[in-house]
Design a protein around this motif. Structure first.
Motif, PDB file in Angstrom:
ATOM      1  N   ILE B 271     -18.534  33.789  20.951  1.00 24.47           N
ATOM      2  CA  ILE B 271     -18.591  32.586  20.361  1.00 24.47           C
ATOM      3  C   ILE B 271     -20.330  32.368  19.608  1.00 24.47           C
ATOM      4  CG2 ILE B 271     -18.575  30.512  20.952  1.00 24.47           C
ATOM      5  CD1 ILE B 271     -17.365  30.830  23.439  1.00 24.47           C
ATOM      6  N   MET B 272     -20.991  33.279  20.197  1.00 27.05           N
ATOM      7  CA  MET B 272     -22.680  33.274  19.090  1.00 27.05           C
ATOM      8  C   MET B 272     -22.105  33.877  18.244  1.00 27.05           C
ATOM      9  SD  MET B 272     -24.805  31.476  20.852  1.00 27.05           S
ATOM     10  CE  MET B 272     -25.313  30.810  21.817  1.00 27.05           C
ATOM     11  N   VAL B 273     -21.960  35.297  18.393  1.00 31.64           N
ATOM     12  CA  VAL B 273     -21.631  36.542  17.425  1.00 31.64           C
ATOM     13  C   VAL B 273     -20.880  35.313  16.396  1.00 31.64           C
ATOM     14  CG1 VAL B 273     -20.351  38.162  16.393  1.00 31.64           C
ATOM     15  CG2 VAL B 273     -21.520  38.125  18.307  1.00 31.64           C
ATOM     16  N   VAL B 274     -19.545  34.759  16.492  1.00 30.13           N
ATOM     17  CA  VAL B 274     -18.680  33.735  15.314  1.00 30.13           C
ATOM     18  C   VAL B 274     -19.342  33.408  14.747  1.00 30.13           C
ATOM     19  CG1 VAL B 274     -16.239  32.660  15.018  1.00 30.13           C
ATOM     20  CG2 VAL B 274     -16.678  34.803  16.628  1.00 30.13           C
ATOM     21  N   LEU B 275     -19.968  32.120  15.475  1.00 30.14           N
ATOM     22  CA  LEU B 275     -20.388  31.434  15.052  1.00 30.14           C
ATOM     23  C   LEU B 275     -21.950  31.838  14.021  1.00 30.14           C
ATOM     24  CD1 LEU B 275     -21.492  28.602  18.084  1.00 30.14           C
ATOM     25  CD2 LEU B 275     -19.812  28.088  16.069  1.00 30.14           C
ATOM     26  N   LEU B 276     -22.738  32.760  14.108  1.00 30.66           N
ATOM     27  CA  LEU B 276     -23.581  33.245  13.265  1.00 30.66           C
ATOM     28  C   LEU B 276     -23.331  33.684  11.899  1.00 30.66           C
ATOM     29  CD1 LEU B 276     -25.283  35.967  14.817  1.00 30.66           C
ATOM     30  CD2 LEU B 276     -26.119  34.035  13.443  1.00 30.66           C
ATOM     31  N   ALA B 277     -21.866  34.138  12.179  1.00 29.05           N
ATOM     32  CA  ALA B 277     -21.235  34.039  10.894  1.00 29.05           C
ATOM     33  C   ALA B 277     -20.471  33.567  10.488  1.00 29.05           C
ATOM     34  CB  ALA B 277     -19.892  35.395  11.004  1.00 29.05           C
TER      35      ALA B 277
END
Lengths: 600, 292
Positions: B271-277
């Motif tokens: 989730i964190m990675v997706v939110l970053l991108a």
């Protein structure tokens, strides 16, 4: 005596309570139980005051704030375990860990508006528990960490902890009070009230929110370090308990979130309820039910919290006299605006150039390959039928929306990719078609809120007194509303709100102001003043781009006039020429219109 | 290789079930703009009820959703009518706090009524599997997945083919325009909340067989579901489906090749990675905000 009377009443009460709490262990040293209850109340109050910074001031609810207490506890305990230093001395490092974690995760989640934040805060709390359980090497897993007993004689009982938490509480409240006084604090409230508007007056909402999240965690982390030592034992389930977060949220909510003392008051009440529920209610299980019921009840029946409700009742019994617009005071001193204007090089290049800008919403092309130029020192008008794309073009220029293609140049600098606040810092200000003041803030706070640049020093400048507040008062004077400074912005009439919004924009020291229908809903006499202010400011060197449907006003005030239809500019020129232009008449009035109708 | 295919198959099965559970959350958010923190508690409430029903009557837990879904529909409607609708027009944060409070109340009631211990419904097929080549597919997972797909398909049909469904979608796109063309906002909101709760009715029944649960498990579930919804884009039904599949796969693959303890963490990491991108989520659209 007069000195005491000049202190605001709530600070006076807070001081008296603080004095009593300082004296309590001295007067009554041999009763550990009430001391223990108070100590836990202090701890909860520290946490609720911290929570209040991100969730009360900035309005971003965190449901996982007890995580920072656990992070602080673990930091202090692990360092103590490995180095043999007393956990009390390394407790501040717990605060550092909390801030680092908050800033790192805040930078990921807080870039967007809306709901992702609350969701991540729960996930973070649960993740922290998982990490603490599974990272055996560092945290000793689910067995937890046992610390040495306090180094002082047991005769002192927990009195040193009592004072440690009390000191931390005082610091946390002072910190919160300081933030509320700065332009940073005003910006946070602006974000809570209207984030899009906040961005348009130079508030870097992303940085503000991340800083607020970090600031909200520090004292909780420090308190966590002290708390670990107080308990002498910590484990993942106890340190990262969601019930801790419930207590924090409940405290701030009961007392009044967004106020300085509300969370503290709430913490004392909630601690007492929690203690009573533990003693009389039986198990933890029934505590969950009781706290849940209180939370639901408070949201439904007392959403503002106790303190604001009390203050509201007091105000209703002691109303402030209404004041009226100061007609003479207005316009005396437009020169003040000039003082802070950046001394831009006298150049003949246009101030704003829009070239080939396009914006689509799905299948609808709102702005279609549009060009527009605003010359330095002009009052340029943009007119056109409804739906012709004027407001969308405004939004593209100020950065509330991003263009699909095309370039926008302001003062020789390409701005089409910049954030709205950066454009504000460059000297681009705007007002909105329907005023968007921060209705719960006072008029003065509204005008103080804008940030003319992105420097930390400006951000931390005093917003209540000092030169920023003085300048805001001057600007209010220009629009004739100085006497309304301490009223809530939402209580003003619509026309007055338009004037406040203008003063707000002036705080940015803008070179170009975009006015979206300044005359809409304003009565004729107020409109007279508005145009006066615009002319005065224009003479002081400010350029204007005005969208307006009041054609007589446009023809009187503006030169040149651009006409927009179907997403692009169809005609430009001085007002006299535009009035006679058949293309314009056609766009505005349709094919059936014949000139002789106008004289009929 | 077989192990990998096995993990993939399990991931898809779990993902489908997650998708059903998350669909209610995203439906409620889409129409009411409310993040229903109590959705996880709804699941546990239903799971407990299903468990009790199974013990008392021997009714198959997954089939029990025929009973639990209508019950939850009614409960959701009542809850909206008497609690949720009272805070309409207030700041969004209040709805988060309100539904959080509701979740606590449900947890507290379950604690008191049923006691704080793990439960799991174990029908006869509980430990049996279908064998497809080298791959073992646990029967409970397969039945749960099928039930989830049937309900999701039904939900899709309701939303696209019926007047009511169109009203719900219209309201979620533009509430004021929907009101102008004669769609009652309150009635639609109540319906969406009831439908969202009913989907938790089915999801909870499936959960009772697949996972051991106790009253406080709802925190795990709500953070999982919220993760899915954030990943897919708040309020988007295809997004929830896609997010659920991705996270179901991520979870089973970690559990297979890494360790079970860390699989939940991988969930949050994704989730964190997706939110970053992509801060708005995979399917989240940025709508214009200026035209009200």
């Amino acid at each position: 005596m007069t000195l005491i009377r000049r202190i605001p009443r709530q600070h006076l009460v807070a001081g008296i309570v603080l004095l009593a709490l300082i004296l309590y262990p001295v007067i009554n040293p041999w009763q550990p139980y009430p001391q223990g209850v108070l100590l836990i109340a202090f701890l909860l109050a520290i946490q609720a005051s911290g929570w209040n910074i991100i969730s009360g001031y900035a309005g971003y609810i965190s449901l996982g704030h007890s995580m920072f207490l656990g992070l602080g506890s673990y930091t202090a305990a692990i360092i103590a375990l490995h180095t043999g230093v007393n956990p009390l001395w390394v407790a501040p490092l717990g605060g550092v860990t909390a801030v680092v974690v908050a800033v790192v995760f805040g930078s990921v989640v807080l870039r967007t508006r809306g709901h992702a934040f609350v969701i991540i805060t729960i996930a973070l709390l649960l993740s922290a528990q998982i990490v603490a359980t599974n990272w055996d090497g560092l945290t000793n897993g689910s067995d937890g960490i046992t610390l040495e007993l306090p180094f002082w004689s047991s005769d002192f009982q927990n009195i040193p902890f009592y004072y440690a938490f009390l000191i931390l509480l005082v610091l946390a409240v002072l910190f919160s009070a300081w933030i509320a006084r700065t332009k940073f604090g005003t910006g946070l409230i602006a974000i809570r009230e209207d984030e899009g508007k906040a961005a348009s007056i130079g508030v870097n909402t992303t940085v503000f929110k991340i800083m607020a999240y970090g600031a909200s965690s520090f004292f909780i982390g420090v308190a966590g370090g002290v708390y670990a030592y107080y308990q002498t034992f910590l484990n993942p389930v106890g340190s990262f308990a969601i019930l801790g977060s419930v207590l924090i949220v409940l405290s701030a909510l009961v007392g009044g979130r967004g106020t300085l003392y509300g969370p503290v008051l709430g913490a004392f009440i909630v601690s007492l309820i929690n203690e009573a529920a533990t003693v009389y209610g039986g198990s933890t299980q029934s505590r969950v039910l009781i706290l849940g019921l209180i939370l639901v009840a408070v949201v439904l029946f007392l959403p503002a919290g106790l303190l604001p409700t009390f203050i509201g009742m007091y105000r209703r019994r002691h109303p402030v006299e209404t004041e009226y617009t100061d007609q003479e005071g207005a316009l005396k001193s437009a020169a003040i605006v000039r003082d802070r204007l950046p001394s831009s090089p006298v150049s003949s290049a246009p101030l704003l150039e829009v070239r080939g800008v396009t914006k689509r919403f799905g299948g609808l092309t709102a702005v279609d390959n549009a060009d527009l130029t605003v010359e330095r020192g002009s009052i340029t008008a943009l007119i056109g039928p409804n739906g012709s794309g004027k407001t969308t073009l405004f939004n593209l220029i100020t950065g509330n929306m991003q263009a699909d293609s095309g370039t926008i140049t302001f003062n020789g600098k390409r701005i089409e990719k910049l954030a709205p606040w950066t454009r504000g810092h460059l000297g681009l200000g705007r007002t909105f078609q329907v005023t968007r003041l921060f209705k719960d803030m006072t008029v003065l706070q509204n005008v103080v809120a804008p940030l003319p640049d992105g420097r930390l020093r400006t951000m931390l400048a005093d917003a209540v007194s000092g030169h920023e507040a003085a300048r805001a008062r001057e600007l209010l004077g220009i629009v004739g509303l100085a006497r309304f400074a301490d009223q809530k912005a939402g209580d003003l009439s619509y026309g007055q709100q338009k004037l406040v919004e203008l003063a707000q924009v002036l705080m940015l020291s803008p070179e170009l102001i975009l006015l979206d229908e300044p005359a809409g809903g304003v009565n004729p006499s107020l409109l007279g003043r508005l145009t006066g202010v615009i002319r005065e400011l224009n003479q002081a060197g400010v350029s204007f781009l005005v969208v307006e449907h009041n054609i007589p006003l446009v023809l009187d005030l503006c030169d040149p006039v651009h006409v927009f239809a179907r997403g692009s500019c169809i005609a430009s020129g001085p007002p006299g020429q535009i009035r006679e232009d058949p293309v314009v008449l056609d766009a505005y009035l349709g094919d059936d219109w014949r000139p002789q109708d106008a004289h009929a | 290789m077989a192990q990998f295919v096995q993990a993939l198959a399990l991931g898809v099965l779990i993902g489908g079930i997650y998708a059903l559970m998350a669909s209610g959350l995203t439906l409620i958010f889409g129409v009411l703009r409310i993040v229903n923190i109590a959705q996880g508690a709804f699941l546990i409430l239903v799971a407990t009820f299903t468990w009790w029903l199974w013990r008392a009557t021997g009714l198959d837990p997954i089939l029990a959703s025929v009973v639990t879904a209508p019950l939850m529909f009614g409960l959701g409607w009542l809850m909206h009518r008497f609690v949720i609708s009272r805070i309409r027009g207030q700041a969004a944060s209040m709805s988060v706090l309100l539904t959080f409070g509701i979740a606590l109340v449900i947890e507290g009631v379950l604690n008191i009524v049923t006691g704080n211990r793990f439960r799991s419904a174990t029908p006869s097929y509980f430990e049996e599997s279908f064998r497809v080549g080298d791959i073992l597919l646990p029967k409970a997972q397969v039945y749960g997945f099928l039930a989830a797909m049937v309900v999701l398909g039904g939900l899709y049909l309701v939303l696209t083919r019926t007047w009511t469904g169109r009203a719900i979608r219209a309201t979620s796109q533009n509430p004021s325009a929907a009101a102008l063309v004669g769609i009652g906002a309150t009635a639609t909101a109540a319906l969406a909340f009831a439908l969202g709760s009913a989907s938790a009715g089915v999801g909870g029944s499936i959960l009772s067989v697949l996972y051991p649960f106790f009253p406080a498990s709802h925190y795990d579930w709500i953070s999982r579901l919220l993760g899915i919804v954030v990943l897919g884009g708040m309020g988007s039904l295809p997004g929830a489906l896609c997010g659920a599949l991705i996270l179901g796969l991520a979870e089973t693959l970690t559990a297979t090749y890494g360790s079970l303890q860390w699989s939940t963490l991988v969930f949050y990491l994704v989730i964190m990675v997706v939110l970053l991108a992509r801060p708005q989520g995979l399917f989240g659209a940025r709508l214009r905000e200026d035209a009200v």
